[in-house]
Write a protein that holds these residues in place. Sequence first.
Motif, PDB file in Angstrom:
ATOM      1  N   TYR A  46      77.139  23.484 -13.719  1.00 14.53           N
ATOM      2  CA  TYR A  46      78.273  23.968 -12.928  1.00 14.53           C
ATOM      3  C   TYR A  46      78.855  22.759 -12.217  1.00 14.53           C
ATOM      4  N   TYR A  47      80.159  22.702 -12.115  1.00 10.33           N
ATOM      5  CA  TYR A  47      80.742  21.490 -11.535  1.00 10.33           C
ATOM      6  C   TYR A  47      82.057  21.783 -10.828  1.00 10.33           C
ATOM      7  N   PRO A  93      79.294  23.463  -6.435  1.00 14.11           N
ATOM      8  CA  PRO A  93      78.305  24.492  -6.123  1.00 14.11           C
ATOM      9  C   PRO A  93      76.870  24.053  -6.418  1.00 14.11           C
ATOM     10  N   GLY A  94      75.958  24.403  -5.510  1.00 17.62           N
ATOM     11  CA  GLY A  94      74.540  24.360  -5.829  1.00 17.62           C
ATOM     12  C   GLY A  94      74.214  25.655  -6.561  1.00 17.62           C
ATOM     13  N   ILE A  95      73.256  25.613  -7.483  1.00 19.01           N
ATOM     14  CA  ILE A  95      72.938  26.794  -8.301  1.00 19.01           C
ATOM     15  C   ILE A  95      71.452  27.074  -8.177  1.00 19.01           C
ATOM     16  N   PHE A  96      71.099  28.367  -8.128  1.00 21.26           N
ATOM     17  CA  PHE A  96      69.674  28.702  -8.076  1.00 21.26           C
ATOM     18  C   PHE A  96      69.458  30.068  -8.715  1.00 21.26           C
ATOM     19  N   GLU A  97      68.190  30.316  -9.064  1.00 24.53           N
ATOM     20  CA  GLU A  97      67.838  31.630  -9.573  1.00 24.53           C
ATOM     21  C   GLU A  97      66.991  32.322  -8.522  1.00 24.53           C
ATOM     22  N   GLY A 106      74.668  21.296  -9.444  1.00 24.07           N
ATOM     23  CA  GLY A 106      73.945  22.532  -9.729  1.00 24.07           C
ATOM     24  C   GLY A 106      73.897  22.828 -11.214  1.00 24.07           C
ATOM     25  N   HIS A 107      72.732  23.332 -11.666  1.00 27.98           N
ATOM     26  CA  HIS A 107      72.629  23.721 -13.080  1.00 27.98           C
ATOM     27  C   HIS A 107      71.531  24.763 -13.268  1.00 27.98           C
TER      28      HIS A 107
END
Length: 349
Positions: free
Chosen positions: A325-326, A34-38, A314-315
């Motif tokens: 996240y992995y 996953p890519g992670i974003f806020e 993603g983090h």
Amino acid sequence: MSDLAKRYAQNPLLKPTDLRPSTPGLKIECLLNPGIFEYEGRTWMIVRVAERPEQKDGVISFPILTADGRMDIVSIKKDDPDLVADDPRVITYKGHDYLTTLSHLRVLTSDNGVKFYEPENYPSQFGRGALETFGIEDCRVSKIDRKYYLTFTSVSENGVGVGMRTTENWREFEHHGMIMPPHNKDCAIFEEKIGGKFFALHRPSSVDLGGNYIWLAESPDGTHWGNHKCIARSREGMWDSQRVGAGAAPIRTEKGWLEIYHGANDQSRYALGALLLDLKDPSRVIARSKEPIMVPTAPYELTGFFGQVVFTNGHVVKGDTVHVYYGAADEVVCAATFSIKEILGSLGQ
Ligand code: MAN
């Protein structure tokens, strides 16, 4: 062997049965990378969903898209002498390579960074056109000013390259096509310009001379990339001997840009390590992990669709803590925390 990761007790956070397939007749085989974003004060994920029909005895079947947007199912008898199927992820048939699953990217949101669910009206991203007929994968998300840059792997019979789409609101997307041609993947754009220019890490692969190495590129506009430099090669006899590739966008620290990257060894075990890059000149590598900071050890990392894999793109950074996240064993989504100070300490900084 040292492992600095503190795995979430709730792992795996997501497994294939947690979401509904995109298309009737398909089954989700893997949820991964996953890519992670806020966005709007919440944590979001754009996760790779890998699908194929339920497999029947003696036959391998998988979907592919056509350039004009239809989906075809390819079925090949397992005893066909023209079939080479010794990797769960890819097959060769009559001399041509195919993926065993078709991936798209799905947007999920979370109140607490642990439990993710699918919100309404946030469109999934599917492969589009002749360069994405085998799907899109492993999306990194970088936010610069108000814009989110999605860089992902675009796969087709033409090869594996880096595609880019941008958005400001996660509802409308601008398609920029392929920004780095085959063979290339693992592209992460820095979340700040340096000296007025965009920078990105990426991973071209050379067939003969060279290898699967991490490169740095710069751009005046985030779309057109040049001045490529090779900054980290795979290292013989070490944990990252076979291939290396960037994770998510580098993290700014006082000591430099901290990049958590993946390295595979000769047994195709994917582990994580760190690179520290000079803040003003990110082509200068200050330090690099001699030992991995995370290796597959938990049962969900050791066995799955493709075992012995921890892979991140993603983090979220909160003070000294980075929540990584992995994808575990190419099948489920997990998370772990690291102390940035501890990672820097492991690099002798
Ligand atoms: C490799 C693996 C697969 C992926 C393909 C295309 O074989 O990483 O999971 O689907 O490359 O990117």
